[in-house]
Design a protein around this motif. Structure first.
Motif, PDB file in Angstrom:
ATOM      1  N   LYS A 402       0.835  -1.195   0.000  1.00 23.47           N
ATOM      2  CA  LYS A 402       0.000   0.000   0.000  1.00 23.47           C
ATOM      3  C   LYS A 402       0.872   1.249   0.000  1.00 23.47           C
ATOM      4  O   LYS A 402       1.936   1.272   0.629  1.00 23.47           O
ATOM      5  CB  LYS A 402      -0.928   0.002   1.222  1.00 23.47           C
ATOM      6  N   ARG A 403       0.400   2.283  -0.685  1.00 21.00           N
ATOM      7  CA  ARG A 403       1.122   3.545  -0.747  1.00 21.00           C
ATOM      8  C   ARG A 403       0.569   4.488   0.316  1.00 21.00           C
ATOM      9  O   ARG A 403      -0.590   4.897   0.239  1.00 21.00           O
ATOM     10  CB  ARG A 403       1.001   4.148  -2.146  1.00 21.00           C
ATOM     11  N   ILE A 404       1.384   4.824   1.282  1.00 19.71           N
ATOM     12  CA  ILE A 404       0.978   5.685   2.390  1.00 19.71           C
ATOM     13  C   ILE A 404       1.541   7.079   2.149  1.00 19.71           C
ATOM     14  O   ILE A 404       2.753   7.247   2.024  1.00 19.71           O
ATOM     15  CB  ILE A 404       1.507   5.150   3.736  1.00 19.71           C
ATOM     16  N   MET A 405       0.663   8.088   2.070  1.00 25.68           N
ATOM     17  CA  MET A 405       1.140   9.455   1.911  1.00 25.68           C
ATOM     18  C   MET A 405       1.619   9.958   3.271  1.00 25.68           C
ATOM     19  O   MET A 405       0.840  10.017   4.225  1.00 25.68           O
ATOM     20  CB  MET A 405       0.044  10.360   1.357  1.00 25.68           C
ATOM     21  N   ILE A 406       2.902  10.312   3.347  1.00 21.94           N
ATOM     22  CA  ILE A 406       3.487  10.736   4.621  1.00 21.94           C
ATOM     23  C   ILE A 406       3.725  12.240   4.698  1.00 21.94           C
ATOM     24  O   ILE A 406       4.047  12.759   5.769  1.00 21.94           O
ATOM     25  CB  ILE A 406       4.803   9.978   4.890  1.00 21.94           C
ATOM     26  N   SER A 407       3.571  12.950   3.595  1.00 25.37           N
ATOM     27  CA  SER A 407       3.777  14.401   3.571  1.00 25.37           C
ATOM     28  C   SER A 407       3.148  14.956   2.292  1.00 25.37           C
ATOM     29  O   SER A 407       3.147  14.265   1.261  1.00 25.37           O
ATOM     30  CB  SER A 407       5.282  14.714   3.599  1.00 25.37           C
ATOM     31  N   PRO A 408       2.581  16.202   2.364  1.00 21.43           N
ATOM     32  CA  PRO A 408       2.516  17.137   3.491  1.00 21.43           C
ATOM     33  C   PRO A 408       1.478  16.715   4.520  1.00 21.43           C
ATOM     34  O   PRO A 408       0.591  15.904   4.227  1.00 21.43           O
ATOM     35  CB  PRO A 408       2.143  18.460   2.829  1.00 21.43           C
ATOM     36  N   ALA A 409       1.608  17.295   5.712  1.00 24.83           N
ATOM     37  CA  ALA A 409       0.807  16.858   6.851  1.00 24.83           C
ATOM     38  C   ALA A 409      -0.685  16.970   6.593  1.00 24.83           C
ATOM     39  O   ALA A 409      -1.458  16.099   7.018  1.00 24.83           O
ATOM     40  CB  ALA A 409       1.200  17.665   8.088  1.00 24.83           C
ATOM     41  N   GLN A 410      -1.123  18.007   5.870  1.00 28.74           N
ATOM     42  CA  GLN A 410      -2.563  18.212   5.702  1.00 28.74           C
ATOM     43  C   GLN A 410      -3.202  17.158   4.796  1.00 28.74           C
ATOM     44  O   GLN A 410      -4.419  17.022   4.785  1.00 28.74           O
ATOM     45  CB  GLN A 410      -2.872  19.612   5.163  1.00 28.74           C
ATOM     46  N   TYR A 411      -2.399  16.419   4.048  1.00 29.24           N
ATOM     47  CA  TYR A 411      -2.939  15.368   3.188  1.00 29.24           C
ATOM     48  C   TYR A 411      -2.513  13.967   3.627  1.00 29.24           C
ATOM     49  O   TYR A 411      -2.957  12.969   3.049  1.00 29.24           O
ATOM     50  CB  TYR A 411      -2.476  15.574   1.742  1.00 29.24           C
ATOM     51  N   ALA A 412      -1.639  13.876   4.616  1.00 32.87           N
ATOM     52  CA  ALA A 412      -1.035  12.594   4.983  1.00 32.87           C
ATOM     53  C   ALA A 412      -2.088  11.560   5.374  1.00 32.87           C
ATOM     54  O   ALA A 412      -3.085  11.871   6.030  1.00 32.87           O
ATOM     55  CB  ALA A 412      -0.054  12.787   6.125  1.00 32.87           C
ATOM     56  N   THR A 413      -1.845  10.326   4.953  1.00 31.89           N
ATOM     57  CA  THR A 413      -2.723   9.205   5.316  1.00 31.89           C
ATOM     58  C   THR A 413      -2.040   8.267   6.303  1.00 31.89           C
ATOM     59  O   THR A 413      -2.610   7.240   6.673  1.00 31.89           O
ATOM     60  CB  THR A 413      -3.144   8.423   4.065  1.00 31.89           C
ATOM     61  N   GLY A 414      -0.828   8.592   6.717  1.00 27.47           N
ATOM     62  CA  GLY A 414      -0.094   7.770   7.673  1.00 27.47           C
ATOM     63  C   GLY A 414       1.256   8.396   7.964  1.00 27.47           C
ATOM     64  O   GLY A 414       1.614   9.429   7.398  1.00 27.47           O
ATOM     65  N   ASP A 415       2.004   7.741   8.862  1.00 30.25           N
ATOM     66  CA  ASP A 415       3.315   8.243   9.261  1.00 30.25           C
ATOM     67  C   ASP A 415       4.428   7.407   8.652  1.00 30.25           C
ATOM     68  O   ASP A 415       4.247   6.222   8.336  1.00 30.25           O
ATOM     69  CB  ASP A 415       3.454   8.199  10.787  1.00 30.25           C
ATOM     70  N   PHE A 416       5.586   8.032   8.504  1.00 33.16           N
ATOM     71  CA  PHE A 416       6.788   7.318   8.080  1.00 33.16           C
ATOM     72  C   PHE A 416       7.133   6.240   9.101  1.00 33.16           C
ATOM     73  O   PHE A 416       7.035   6.452  10.309  1.00 33.16           O
ATOM     74  CB  PHE A 416       7.951   8.299   7.942  1.00 33.16           C
ATOM     75  N   GLN A 417       7.550   5.080   8.601  1.00 32.20           N
ATOM     76  CA  GLN A 417       8.036   3.995   9.441  1.00 32.20           C
ATOM     77  C   GLN A 417       9.438   3.617   8.991  1.00 32.20           C
ATOM     78  O   GLN A 417       9.754   3.678   7.805  1.00 32.20           O
ATOM     79  CB  GLN A 417       7.135   2.762   9.351  1.00 32.20           C
ATOM     80  N   LEU A 418      10.258   3.217   9.940  1.00 30.46           N
ATOM     81  CA  LEU A 418      11.623   2.818   9.606  1.00 30.46           C
ATOM     82  C   LEU A 418      11.585   1.587   8.708  1.00 30.46           C
ATOM     83  O   LEU A 418      10.943   0.583   9.046  1.00 30.46           O
ATOM     84  CB  LEU A 418      12.419   2.513  10.886  1.00 30.46           C
ATOM     85  N   PRO A 419      12.219   1.636   7.527  1.00 32.77           N
ATOM     86  CA  PRO A 419      12.217   0.481   6.636  1.00 32.77           C
ATOM     87  C   PRO A 419      12.764  -0.769   7.329  1.00 32.77           C
ATOM     88  O   PRO A 419      13.633  -0.670   8.215  1.00 32.77           O
ATOM     89  CB  PRO A 419      13.136   0.929   5.490  1.00 32.77           C
ATOM     90  N   PRO A 420      12.293  -1.942   6.967  1.00 35.15           N
ATOM     91  CA  PRO A 420      12.675  -3.171   7.666  1.00 35.15           C
ATOM     92  C   PRO A 420      14.165  -3.495   7.586  1.00 35.15           C
ATOM     93  O   PRO A 420      14.668  -4.224   8.431  1.00 35.15           O
ATOM     94  CB  PRO A 420      11.822  -4.258   7.001  1.00 35.15           C
ATOM     95  N   TRP A 421      14.875  -2.966   6.586  1.00 26.67           N
ATOM     96  CA  TRP A 421      16.304  -3.251   6.469  1.00 26.67           C
ATOM     97  C   TRP A 421      17.159  -2.262   7.264  1.00 26.67           C
ATOM     98  O   TRP A 421      18.369  -2.439   7.386  1.00 26.67           O
ATOM     99  CB  TRP A 421      16.741  -3.217   4.996  1.00 26.67           C
ATOM    100  N   MET A 422      16.551  -1.191   7.833  1.00 22.40           N
ATOM    101  CA  MET A 422      17.317  -0.195   8.577  1.00 22.40           C
ATOM    102  C   MET A 422      17.310  -0.496  10.081  1.00 22.40           C
ATOM    103  O   MET A 422      16.339  -1.013  10.628  1.00 22.40           O
ATOM    104  CB  MET A 422      16.751   1.208   8.340  1.00 22.40           C
ATOM    105  N   LYS A 423      18.396  -0.159  10.722  1.00 18.90           N
ATOM    106  CA  LYS A 423      18.526  -0.341  12.170  1.00 18.90           C
ATOM    107  C   LYS A 423      17.981   0.869  12.901  1.00 18.90           C
ATOM    108  O   LYS A 423      18.180   1.997  12.466  1.00 18.90           O
ATOM    109  CB  LYS A 423      20.007  -0.541  12.539  1.00 18.90           C
ATOM    110  N   PRO A 424      17.304   0.647  14.056  1.00 27.06           N
ATOM    111  CA  PRO A 424      16.766   1.765  14.830  1.00 27.06           C
ATOM    112  C   PRO A 424      17.886   2.680  15.321  1.00 27.06           C
ATOM    113  O   PRO A 424      19.000   2.236  15.550  1.00 27.06           O
ATOM    114  CB  PRO A 424      16.061   1.087  16.002  1.00 27.06           C
TER     115      PRO A 424
END
Length: 424
Positions: A402-424
């Motif tokens: 699914k394509r989640i719009m993360i920016s701009p805030a007034q149109y966003a449908t979700g938040d950015f999440q750390l990609p599964p291959w990246m370390k916290p």
């Protein structure tokens, strides 16, 4: 690949199959007797039906046809009915575009022409200006501005649904800085790898990105350009990326197949990097090719569909497109539908499809909501106005297909999440 395909009297099997797959057989059949010749308006569309970008081309035709089918079913406009005439420009070479434009301009019944993109340099704008043919396009805005801005009155014919591409070159840097400042990512460095393809669209964007990242204090660890066309093996470039792992990896090649291959080979040994891919993930084909492997990929769009509940028009059009054709629309299906709506609105205002000057002026005065935002044109460049109140730059992240719009805030449908291959 460069063979001309006559359209009116004979077609190659390849083009015939493409048109059949689009449900456009009617384009090659005699007109219905109920259509009086003097009340039929032909619309010419330029599209890369059989080239490397055939997914965009076929989607473009579907979007324009959907708009035409709707208005014809509603009785037309002031008694006028409409028929789409498809011109296949294949891979968008100068010769293929020129011959196709010449053929369509030679049909006196064609009163309006449109495209997602025909060539990537938009040289056909001069042909439209010479012929006084109302024309709309939806790509390579930098090239459009370079042609029109020195003399806008010469190009009264031509208007772009794409806004300025300047933000493509500046706002990826801003997004990376913003994600870092908000604590959503922890970059180990300010290093970026930028890979591009040797074509006008990708080069313009990647060169602007390099300047912006450098100005913001980033170091470019990899700066690579591949020939335009199919790329099966990105591993030599990825080996360079892995030698000095960057915080951000960018690939500006816009072809979905190439981008999907790059992603798969990146994931063979991923670096701890945010992965940004230009445009290609917006094409439905990309997720089909990559499946769940695309989870975490980030991309952006200018003039893209605002897939947000705050704009029900967008969801409605996307649903209608899928219901009609059985496939999802990416950027160009909806964009070409909207281009047709702009033309129809202009015709309703003017009343006479042969009054090209008045139609062109009415298009230029457009002030209307669309699925991409509120549309007005900059009279100095003939581009759609670009800002958060008009056509914003939108950032998306793919998650589980699914394509989640993360920016701009007034149109966003979700938040950015750390990609599964990246370390916290």
């Amino acid at each position: 690949m460069r063979l001309a395909i006559p359209f009116r009297h004979s077609r190659s099997d390849l083009l015939s199959r493409a048109l059949l797959s689009l449900g456009l057989v009617a384009c090659s059949l005699p007109l219905h007797k109920a259509f009086a010749d003097d009340k039929l308006v032909k619309i010419g569309i330029l599209a890369q039906i059989t080239g490397k970008s055939s997914a965009d081309g076929q989607e473009s035709v579907r979007g324009a046809q959907m708009a035409i089918d709707e208005v014809n079913a509603a009785g037309g406009i002031d008694g006028y009915k409409f028929k789409l005439v498809v011109g296949d420009v294949k891979d968008g070479s100068a010769g293929d575009v020129t011959s196709t434009v010449d053929r369509l301009l030679g049909d006196d019944a064609i009163q309006f022409m449109l495209t997602g993109y025909a060539s990537l340099t938009n040289f056909e704008l001069d042909m439209m200006a010479d012929a006084d043919m109302p024309y709309m396009l939806s790509a390579t805005a930098t090239q459009t501005r370079a042609i029109i801005a020195p003399n806008p009155s010469k190009y009264a014919c031509c208007w772009s649904l794409s806004p300025s591409f300047d933000s493509y070159g500046t706002d990826v840097t801003k997004l990376a800085d913003k994600l870092q400042a908000e604590g959503k990512v922890k970059f180990a460095s300010k290093k970026v790898a930028i890979i591009s393809s040797d074509n006008a669209y990708s080069k313009t964007i990647s060169e602007a990105m390099k300047k912006t990242f450098k100005a913001d204090g980033w170091t470019i660890t990899v700066d690579e350009m591949v020939p335009f066309g199919e790329v099966d093996d990105w591993r030599p470039i990825l080996a360079k990326v892995r030698q000095d792992p960057p915080a951000v990896v960018i690939n500006a090649d816009y072809l979905p197949n190439n981008s999907a291959t790059f992603l798969k080979q990146f994931l063979e040994q991923p670096t701890n990097s945010l992965l940004f891919l230009q445009y290609a993930p917006s094409v439905p084909e990309f997720v089909t090719l990559t499946g769940k492997a695309s989870t975490g990929v980030v991309y952006d769009l200018l003039g893209g569909v605002l897939t947000t509940p705050k704009l029900p028009l967008s969801a409605e059009l996307l649903a209608k497109f899928k219901q009609k054709y059985g496939v999802e629309s990416g950027t160009y299906g909806i964009a070409l539908y909207e281009e047709m709506q702009v033309y129809f609105a202009a015709l309703r205002k003017v009343g006479d499809p042969t009054n090209h000057g008045a139609i062109e002026a009415a298009i230029g005065a457009t002030d209307m909501p669309t699925a991409e935002g509120h549309l007005q044109f900059d009279p100095k460049t003939h581009l759609a106005v670009q800002d958060d109140s008009h056509y914003p730059i939108t950032f998306f992240q793919i998650w589980d297909g699914k394509r989640i719009m993360i920016s701009p805030a007034q149109y966003a449908t979700g938040d950015f999440q750390l990609p599964p291959w990246m370390k916290p």
